[in-house]
Design an enzyme around this catalytic site. Structure first.
Site, mmCIF file in Angstrom:
data_model
loop_
_atom_site.group_PDB
_atom_site.id
_atom_site.type_symbol
_atom_site.label_atom_id
_atom_site.label_comp_id
_atom_site.label_asym_id
_atom_site.label_seq_id
_atom_site.Cartn_x
_atom_site.Cartn_y
_atom_site.Cartn_z
ATOM 1 N N HIS A 1 23.753 9.184 42.659
ATOM 2 C CA HIS A 1 23.051 8.785 41.440
ATOM 3 C C HIS A 1 23.101 7.280 41.200
ATOM 4 C CE1 HIS A 1 22.697 7.929 37.093
ATOM 5 N NE2 HIS A 1 21.818 8.913 37.087
ATOM 6 N N ASP B 1 19.845 13.714 42.893
ATOM 7 C CA ASP B 1 19.334 12.354 43.058
ATOM 8 C C ASP B 1 19.436 11.915 44.508
ATOM 9 O OD1 ASP B 1 19.220 11.679 40.063
ATOM 10 O OD2 ASP B 1 21.311 12.291 40.329
ATOM 11 N N ASP C 1 24.511 20.726 32.957
ATOM 12 C CA ASP C 1 25.686 20.625 33.817
ATOM 13 C C ASP C 1 26.409 21.959 33.941
ATOM 14 O OD1 ASP C 1 25.232 17.836 33.941
ATOM 15 O OD2 ASP C 1 26.427 17.507 32.129
ATOM 16 N N HIS D 1 21.941 20.584 36.762
ATOM 17 C CA HIS D 1 21.827 19.125 36.765
ATOM 18 C C HIS D 1 22.811 18.524 37.773
ATOM 19 C CE1 HIS D 1 22.796 15.091 34.756
ATOM 20 N NE2 HIS D 1 21.547 14.983 35.154
ATOM 21 N N ARG D 2 22.264 17.909 38.819
ATOM 22 C CA ARG D 2 23.066 17.382 39.928
ATOM 23 C C ARG D 2 23.925 18.497 40.533
ATOM 24 N NH1 ARG D 2 25.003 11.821 36.758
ATOM 25 N NH2 ARG D 2 22.960 11.412 35.853
ATOM 26 N N GLU E 1 18.656 20.228 40.347
ATOM 27 C CA GLU E 1 18.161 18.856 40.405
ATOM 28 C C GLU E 1 19.228 18.011 41.075
ATOM 29 O OE1 GLU E 1 18.309 14.720 38.696
ATOM 30 O OE2 GLU E 1 19.737 16.373 38.482
ATOM 31 N N GLU F 1 15.065 14.101 42.528
ATOM 32 C CA GLU F 1 14.793 12.857 41.821
ATOM 33 C C GLU F 1 14.914 11.689 42.790
ATOM 34 O OE1 GLU F 1 16.352 9.867 38.320
ATOM 35 O OE2 GLU F 1 16.909 11.991 38.178
ATOM 36 N N LYS G 1 15.721 8.209 43.361
ATOM 37 C CA LYS G 1 16.586 7.322 42.579
ATOM 38 C C LYS G 1 16.853 6.053 43.391
ATOM 39 C CE LYS G 1 19.061 7.375 38.692
ATOM 40 N NZ LYS G 1 18.499 7.755 37.380
#
Length: 260
Positions: free
Chosen positions: A66, A53, A250, A24-25, A51, A126, A128
C-alpha cells in the site's frame, strides 16, 4: 448533496447479503494487510471478494503493497520503488502485525492471482503507483492481469485514485472493468466528464461522503457505489439501506455474522 435520514435509521445485519462484503487488503483486521495470509483468511471467513493494492518494484515487478515506503508494514526501511524483488522478498511483512505472522513475505501479483484462483475469490485490484509511476504501474498491472487471469473467472475490477492510471488501464485492457476511487468528491461536472472518458462501472468512495442523493445520482448513470472502509456492522447496514452496492471492511466476519 443532502444527507439522507436513512443514514440514521436502524437496520438489521441479517439483511446484509454476503456479496455486500469485500475484504479490505484481504482480511486485514485478522492478518497483515496485502499478504497471502490476509487473502486466505478473507476466503475462510466467507468474503466473496477481496481488495488489494499493487505497485512496482524498481525493475517493474508488480507486488502487493500500500505505502510508498516499506517502513510501516515490514522490517525494512526506504521507498518501495528503490527495492528489487529479491530485496523486497527478504523483508518480514508479518511480524509487525503479530508474532504468528513472522516471516510472511510481500507477494507478487502473480502469486496472488494463483491464490485467487485456488480460493475462488473475486478481486478488486487497486493500482497504487509510487510517485511518477502512474502510467507504468497501470500498464504493467493491466497487462499482467490479462496474461495471468484464469479463463472463465470473473474479471478483476481495476480501481485507482490516479486518473492517469485508469486512462492507461483503459488503453491497455479495455475489457477489464474500472472503478473511480475518491476520498472527496469532485464537482459534479468534473465527475461526469471522468465518467464519460473512463467508462467506469462503479464509484468507490469514502463512506463518510455517501448519502442517498449521491447513490441515486450514481445509479442514474449506471454506476454501483461501494464504500470504504467500514468496520461497524450498523453503519454497513445503513449504507445498504441507502442502496450502496458493497462495503470494504477489515473484518469480513463482523459483516457476515448475520449475512444471508
Amino acid at each position: 448533496m443532502s444527507t439522507s435520514d436513512a443514514v440514521s435509521r436502524p437496520a438489521s445485519r441479517a439483511s446484509l447479503p454476503a456479496g455486500f462484503v469485500i475484504g479490505h487488503r484481504g482480511a486485514s483486521g485478522h492478518a497483515p494487510e496485502n499478504t497471502l495470509p490476509a487473502i486466505r483468511r478473507a476466503a475462510e471467513l466467507g468474503a466473496p471478494m477481496v481488495e488489494f493494492d499493487v505497485k512496482l518494484t524498481r525493475s517493474g515487478v508488480p507486488v502487493l503493497l500500500h505505502d510508498d515506503r516499506v517502513d510501516r508494514t515490514t522490517d525494512g526501511r526506504g521507498p518501495a520503488a528503490g527495492f528489487e524483488l529479491a530485496a523486497l522478498k527478504a523483508l518480514d511483512a508479518g511480524a509487525w502485525f503479530a508474532p504468528a505472522f513472522a516471516r510472511t513475505r510481500i507477494p507478487t501479483l502473480a502469486e496472488t492471482v494463483a491464490l485467487l484462483s485456488e480460493t475462488g475469490l473475486d478481486a478488486n485490484v487497486e493500482i497504487k503507483p509510487c510517485p511518477h509511476r502512474e502510467i507504468e504501474t497501470a500498464a504493467v498491472v493491466a497487462e499482467e492481469l490479462r496474461r495471468l487471469w484464469p479463463a472463465g473467472k470473473r474479471p478483476p475490477l481495476l480501481s485507482s485514485f490516479e486518473m492517469a492510471s485508469l486512462r492507461t488501464a483503459l488503453s491497455v485492457a479495455p475489457d477489464l472493468p474500472r472503478a473511480l476511487l475518491f476520498e472527496g468528491l469532485p464537482a459534479p461536472h468534473t465527475l461526469d466528464a471522468l465518467i464519460g472518458e473512463l467508462r467506469p462501472v462503479a464509484l468507490h468512495l469514502w463512506e463518510r461522503v455517501i448519502d442517498e442523493d449521491l447513490v441515486a445520482w450514481a445509479r442514474l448513470r449506471g454506476l454501483d457505489v461501494r464504500a470504504w472502509t467500514v468496520n461497524d456492522p450498523a453503519r454497513a447496514a445503513c449504507l445498504h439501506a441507502l442502496g450502496v452496492t458493497a462495503v470494504f471492511t477489515d473484518f469480513p466476519d463482523r459483516m457476515l455474522s448475520g449475512a444471508g
